[in-house]
Scaffold this active site. Structure first.
Site, PDB file in Angstrom:
ATOM      1  CB  CYS A 145      -0.926  -0.018   1.219  1.00 37.67           C
ATOM      2  SG  CYS A 145      -1.917   1.479   1.372  1.00 37.67           S
ATOM      3  CB  CYS A 148      -0.434   2.476   4.087  1.00 37.95           C
ATOM      4  SG  CYS A 148      -1.962   1.848   3.419  1.00 37.95           S
ATOM      5  CG  ASP A 149       3.311   1.098   4.319  1.00 33.48           C
ATOM      6  OD1 ASP A 149       2.866   1.599   5.369  1.00 33.48           O
ATOM      7  OD2 ASP A 149       3.127  -0.093   4.014  1.00 33.48           O
TER       8      ASP A 149
END
Ligand code: NAP
Length: 322
Positions: A145, A148-149
């Protein structure tokens, strides 16, 4: 067989546990079948159990570890009276009301539970390459992701595996942070749409490694590179990267509902636009199991709230009608 419950929630990621908090607070005494521990995201707590720092879930300015966040969700749901069982639903029958749910042997004639309303929040999983040490490296340089990261990879050289729209979207997003993004694709032609292809070809930070498959992850406790092989020449080499994003597709956890609920060809459950209603009344779907667009913990939690409110209203309407 147990009594007929108001609501059973199948799945316990952000969607399921938010639905549990809301239905418990509405005095519906929800039963949550949270799943069983496994090495995939198809387990209690869902995909966040396989992540480390979560920095984009509102309310945690310093960030929070994925498993800790899910434990908080669970504790909050239990505090209001949700009954949470660490079991997997093995079969459902949505053809007659009250709806039936089996746990354990699906061939048992009598269902384990029955309920007037069902909230499905079984989530989805990222398809992985299936290479050794994959699960242990997630959160240590390996991710599924970018939203997200990506932030953790400022000025890193990273790789994205895949050749579809997701891979190019991830690559494009990551190019805001990374010094270089290499898209590793197994063919010499992208599956992605033309607009995404053009955008990637025009992005100076994105390079392509064609006809290439990943054969292994390098690095002990964190990723330091990829072992890759050119499928046309069979040449094996190493790609030095500190971050790897796998973007080869997602699989919703909907096997249980095949033939009973409307779903897309991709397996995602179909809900009526703007709601969590499936094509079977009293059956609601929330979170990633019906979301192939956003796939975020916060959107899953939001739709879990919607599912709970819709289930509550539906139960009330049934009560009023009887
Ligand atoms: P996808 O279109 O199925 O693409 C998956 C990619 O991963 C393909 O290039 C495939 O290679 C590759 N792949 C699959 N298994 C692999 C393996 N074991 N090893 C190496 N490579 C592998 O999946 P997606 O990109 O997640 O997209 C899913 C759907 O969502 C598509 O309809 C897409 O258009 C849509 N989507 C749209 C947007 C957007 O419009 N902004 C963004 C994301 C997704 P091959 O090409 O060789 O099969």
């Amino acid at each position: 067989m147990s009594d007929i419950r108001d609501v059973i929630i199948i799945g316990s990621g952000p969607a399921g546990l938010t639905a549990a908090i809301y239905t418990a607070r509405a005095n519906l005494s929800p039963l949550v079948l949270e799943g069983e521990p496994s090495s995939t995201s198809d387990q209690p707590g869902g995909q966040l159990m396989l992540t480390t720092d979560v920095e984009n879930f509102p309310g945690f300015p310093e960030g929070i570890m994925g498993p800790e966040l899910m434990m908080n969700f669970r504790t909050q749901a239990a505090r209001f009276g949700a009954e949470i069982q660490t079991v997997k639903a093995s079969k459902v029958d949505l053809s007659a009301r009250p709806y039936s749910v089996w746990v354990g042997d699906p061939d048992t004639p009598e269902p384990t539970h029955r309920a007037h309303a069902i909230i499905i929040s079984t989530g989805a999983q990222s398809i992985m390459l299936g290479l050794p040490r994959e699960n242990e490296l997630i959160g240590h340089g390996l991710s599924t992701c970018a939203t997200c990261d990506g932030f953790f990879f400022r000025d890193h050289e990273i790789a994205v595996v895949g050749g579809g729209d997701s891979a190019l979207e991830e690559a494009h997003f990551l190019s805001r942070f990374a010094s270089k993004v290499t898209v590793v694709h197994r063919r010499d032609e992208l599956r992605a749409s033309k607009i995404m292809r053009d955008r990637s070809f025009n992005n100076p930070k994105i390079e392509f490694l064609w006809d290439t498959v990943v054969e292994g992850y390098l690095g002990d406790s964190a990723i330091s590179g990829l072992a890759v092989r050119n499928v046309k020449t069979d040449e094996v080499s190493e790609l030095a990267v500190t971050g790897v994003f796998i973007a080869i597709g997602h699989k919703p956890n909907t096997d249980l509902f095949k033939g009973q609920l409307a779903m897309k060809d991709s397996g995602y459950l179909i809900t009526r636009t703007g709601t969590t209603s499936t094509d079977v009344e009293g059956v609601f779907a929330c979170g990633d199991v019906q979301d192939d667009l956003y796939r975020q913990a916060i959107t899953a939690a939001g739709s879990g709230c919607q599912g709970a409110l819709e289930a509550e209203r539906w139960l009330e309407s049934q009560h009023d009608a009887s």
